[in-house]
Design an enzyme around this catalytic site. Structure first.
Site, short mmCIF file in Angstrom:
data_model
loop_
_atom_site.label_atom_id
_atom_site.label_comp_id
_atom_site.label_asym_id
_atom_site.label_seq_id
_atom_site.Cartn_x
_atom_site.Cartn_y
_atom_site.Cartn_z
N SER A 191 -85.57 -35.87 -42.48
CA SER A 191 -86.15 -34.58 -42.09
C SER A 191 -87.44 -34.33 -42.87
O SER A 191 -88.43 -33.84 -42.33
CB SER A 191 -85.17 -33.44 -42.39
OG SER A 191 -84.21 -33.35 -41.37
N LYS B 112 -78.85 -23.26 -46.10
CA LYS B 112 -77.98 -23.63 -44.98
C LYS B 112 -77.79 -22.37 -44.13
O LYS B 112 -77.96 -21.26 -44.62
CB LYS B 112 -76.62 -24.12 -45.49
CG LYS B 112 -75.88 -25.01 -44.53
CD LYS B 112 -76.37 -26.45 -44.56
CE LYS B 112 -75.72 -27.26 -43.47
NZ LYS B 112 -75.95 -28.69 -43.62
N LYS C 96 -84.60 -25.94 -47.33
CA LYS C 96 -84.36 -26.95 -46.29
C LYS C 96 -82.86 -27.17 -46.19
O LYS C 96 -82.16 -27.35 -47.20
CB LYS C 96 -85.05 -28.26 -46.69
CG LYS C 96 -84.89 -29.38 -45.69
CD LYS C 96 -86.08 -29.48 -44.77
CE LYS C 96 -85.78 -30.25 -43.50
NZ LYS C 96 -85.09 -29.48 -42.45
N ASP D 77 -76.74 -29.48 -37.73
CA ASP D 77 -75.50 -29.79 -38.45
C ASP D 77 -74.42 -29.79 -37.35
O ASP D 77 -74.75 -29.98 -36.17
CB ASP D 77 -75.22 -28.75 -39.56
CG ASP D 77 -74.08 -29.17 -40.49
OD1 ASP D 77 -74.31 -30.01 -41.37
OD2 ASP D 77 -72.94 -28.67 -40.35
N GLN E 67 -76.47 -28.51 -50.79
CA GLN E 67 -77.79 -28.95 -50.33
C GLN E 67 -78.83 -28.91 -51.45
O GLN E 67 -79.73 -29.75 -51.50
CB GLN E 67 -78.22 -28.04 -49.18
CG GLN E 67 -79.34 -28.59 -48.32
CD GLN E 67 -78.86 -29.61 -47.30
OE1 GLN E 67 -77.84 -29.41 -46.66
NE2 GLN E 67 -79.59 -30.70 -47.15
P1 NDP Z 1 -71.39 -33.05 -34.93
O1 NDP Z 1 -71.22 -31.67 -34.42
O2 NDP Z 1 -72.36 -33.94 -34.27
O3 NDP Z 1 -69.99 -33.78 -34.99
C1 NDP Z 1 -68.92 -33.27 -35.73
C2 NDP Z 1 -67.70 -34.11 -35.44
O4 NDP Z 1 -66.64 -33.68 -36.28
C3 NDP Z 1 -67.19 -33.96 -34.02
O5 NDP Z 1 -66.56 -35.15 -33.65
C4 NDP Z 1 -66.18 -32.82 -34.15
O6 NDP Z 1 -65.18 -32.84 -33.13
C5 NDP Z 1 -65.58 -33.12 -35.49
N1 NDP Z 1 -65.14 -31.87 -36.13
C6 NDP Z 1 -65.92 -30.82 -36.49
N2 NDP Z 1 -65.19 -29.85 -37.04
C7 NDP Z 1 -63.93 -30.30 -37.02
C8 NDP Z 1 -62.69 -29.76 -37.46
N3 NDP Z 1 -62.63 -28.55 -38.04
N4 NDP Z 1 -61.58 -30.52 -37.30
C9 NDP Z 1 -61.63 -31.74 -36.74
N5 NDP Z 1 -62.78 -32.30 -36.30
C10 NDP Z 1 -63.90 -31.60 -36.45
O7 NDP Z 1 -71.77 -32.87 -36.50
P2 NDP Z 1 -72.44 -33.93 -37.47
O8 NDP Z 1 -72.00 -35.30 -37.12
O9 NDP Z 1 -73.89 -33.62 -37.54
O10 NDP Z 1 -71.82 -33.50 -38.88
C11 NDP Z 1 -70.62 -34.08 -39.40
C12 NDP Z 1 -70.56 -33.84 -40.90
O11 NDP Z 1 -71.71 -34.44 -41.53
C13 NDP Z 1 -70.58 -32.37 -41.35
O12 NDP Z 1 -69.83 -32.24 -42.53
C14 NDP Z 1 -72.06 -32.15 -41.67
O13 NDP Z 1 -72.24 -31.07 -42.57
C15 NDP Z 1 -72.40 -33.47 -42.31
N6 NDP Z 1 -73.83 -33.81 -42.34
C16 NDP Z 1 -74.56 -33.90 -41.19
C17 NDP Z 1 -75.89 -34.26 -41.25
C18 NDP Z 1 -76.70 -34.48 -40.03
O14 NDP Z 1 -77.84 -34.93 -40.16
N7 NDP Z 1 -76.21 -34.21 -38.83
C19 NDP Z 1 -76.57 -34.45 -42.55
C20 NDP Z 1 -75.69 -34.43 -43.69
C21 NDP Z 1 -74.38 -34.08 -43.57
P3 NDP Z 1 -65.40 -32.01 -31.78
O15 NDP Z 1 -66.45 -32.75 -31.04
O16 NDP Z 1 -64.07 -32.00 -31.11
O17 NDP Z 1 -65.83 -30.65 -32.23
#
Ligand code: NDP
Length: 439
Positions: free
Chosen positions: A371, A114, A78, A154, A99
């Site tokens: 999830s 992942k 997962k 993600d 994970q």
């Molecule tokens: P999203 O794609 O919804 O959002 C990611 C955000 O981070 C966006 O604002 C994006 O900006 C910004 N971002 C991504 N990469 C970069 C970068 N290299 N430099 C600067 N800004 C960046 O992803 P999530 O919110 O789902 O995920 C965010 C984090 O949380 C990740 O580390 C993910 O692994 C972790 N996570 C997520 C979970 C989930 O349920 N969604 C669960 C557990 C952990 P822009 O829009 O400009 O790309």
């Protein structure tokens, strides 16, 4: 490292976990005898595939696809899928490795995996996203299934992408099954899954604060990112009486002293897929700083004075210099919504300065927790209300905190939740591996 060169994020994650296991390894010789460290750092299976898809001009494009099935000792694989141009095998392995321990820590029966692609969803039309998702699933589907491997979202993979991926899985296999989580409520999704990681992160922070006689009430909070995790962190912070004053994306940072306008943020990011520059146009009293104007070697979000920091965008986004700035401003807690957002040096510095720390493995586990609740509902054809799921989520975040905290006490490092989370997650997975023999 000589077997898998160039995977620096994976080595960073593995180093942190292995280092914190030392007290356990000294105490229990079985882990050495059964060669658990080597076995647990090698994925059970790594699938790499080519994804060909056709853009709106009729041209054939090629991307890489990955699925790393890391460990299935305690349940089916997962973990999410990430679509971002920076994705490579090292990134997917770091995320898969994290994970494994995160999932064990939830107390639920789920293994770790992942996946993702170096596909960049930015600037692509809906049809291009759909064709890419279909091509990706055409390659991935033989390796997944509701009791085998259940991917989720993600970075770059939200409800829209999950919809296209699910549609293609169903078309190929002719099975309507819970093979993906993060589905829309109309066709098998769970209430509160969308909100779960952000809400869970705030619940986790609440547990830390309460332990030390503090609360979220009246706290100024800096949040980075403006995606799924950041948006629902901000939403829950308001509900808990705190004021989130920042958000960011890959192009810049917003500082809104009176508090981020959640409705504007959702409209910009969830509906229109726009940049945060638009936020500053809608709110002239907010300050927008483009990346080109960030303080040298630092991230603008951590330059803003706050009581609590919620890094919720991506890995290594909070470095030593950022940590120093946070300490200068009197920040009391760093709570990781993202995976591995804090660099090792920054973590060390925060610890030295007595800043409380919620490690991502524990603090952002609300997403995978919910999830699993989605999988339970799918398996029993049930549908729980938003409130029911939210109550379970809050309770599980409490249990995760208690487990990490109690383990830190057991190993004489009271309050070190990094060690507590790593040791308790490892112990469960490693003991299960021993029970199951040399598989
Ligand atoms: P999203 O794609 O919804 O959002 C990611 C955000 O981070 C966006 O604002 C994006 O900006 C910004 N971002 C991504 N990469 C970069 C970068 N290299 N430099 C600067 N800004 C960046 O992803 P999530 O919110 O789902 O995920 C965010 C984090 O949380 C990740 O580390 C993910 O692994 C972790 N996570 C997520 C979970 C989930 O349920 N969604 C669960 C557990 C952990 P822009 O829009 O400009 O790309």
């Amino acid at each position: 490292e000589s077997q898998s060169p160039g995977q620096k994020e994976f080595y960073q994650a593995a180093h942190e976990v292995l280092y914190s296991l030392m007290p356990l390894l000294k105490e229990d010789e079985r882990y050495d005898y059964f060669n658990i460290l080597e076995r647990i750092t090698v994925p059970e299976r790594t699938i790499i595939f080519k994804v060909n898809w056709v853009d709106d001009h009729g041209r054939i494009k090629t991307n890489f696809g990955y699925r790393v099935q890391f460990n299935s000792a305690i349940g089916p694989y997962k973990g999410g899928l990430r679509f971002h141009p920076t994705v490579n095998l090292g990134i997917v392995k770091f995320l898969g490795f994290e994970q494994v321990f995160k999932n064990a820590l939830t107390g639920l029966q789920i293994g770790g995996a992942k996946g993702g692609s170096n596909f960049d969803p930015k600037g692509k039309s809906d049809n291009e996203i759909m064709r890419f998702c279909q091509a990706f699933m055409t390659e991935l589907y033989p390796y997944i299934g509701e009791t085998q491997d259940i991917p989720a979202g993600d970075i770059g993979v939200g409800p829209r992408e999950i919809g296209y991926l699910f549609g293609q899985y169903k078309k190929i296999t002719r099975q309507f099954e819970g093979v993906l989580t993060g589905k829309d409520i109309k066709w098998g999704g769970s209430n509160a899954r969308k909100e779960a990681t952000g809400y869970g992160s705030v619940y986790f922070a609440e547990n830390i604060l309460n332990k030390y006689g503090e609360s979220l009430e009246g706290k100024r909070c800096c949040v980075s990112g403006s995606g799924n995790v950041a948006i629902y962190t901000i939403e829950k912070l308001y509900e808990m009486g705190a004021t989130p004053v920042s958000c960011s994306d890959s192009k810049g940072t917003i500082y809104h002293e009176n508090g981020i306008d959640l409705n504007s943020l959702k409209a910009i990011k969830e509906i229109n897929y726009q940049s945060l520059e638009v936020y500053a146009q809608v709110h002239p009293d907010a300050v927008y700083t483009p990346v080109s104007h960030y303080p040298d070697g630092r991230h603008m979000v951590w330059d803003i004075p706050c009581d609590i920091a919620f890094p919720s965008a991506t890995q290594n986004e909070l470095n030593l210099e950022d940590a120093k700035k946070l300490v200068d401003h009197g920040c009391m807690l760093v709570n990781e919504g993202a995976n591995m957002p804090t660099t090792p040096k920054a973590m060390e510095y925060l610890k030295e300065k007595g800043v409380w720390f919620g490690p991502g493995k524990a603090a952002n586990a609300g997403g995978v927790t919910t999830s699993q609740l989605e999988m339970s509902q799918n398996a029993s054809m049930a549908k729980w209300s938003f409130e029911e799921v939210d109550i379970k989520l809050r309770q599980i975040m409490r249990n995760i905190f208690d487990t990490a905290y109690e383990t830190s006490v057991e190993f004489d490092c009271e309050g070190d939740l990094v060690s507590g989370a790593n040791i308790s997650g490892f112990r469960k997975v490693a003991d299960s591996m021993i029970d199951q023999g040399s598989v």
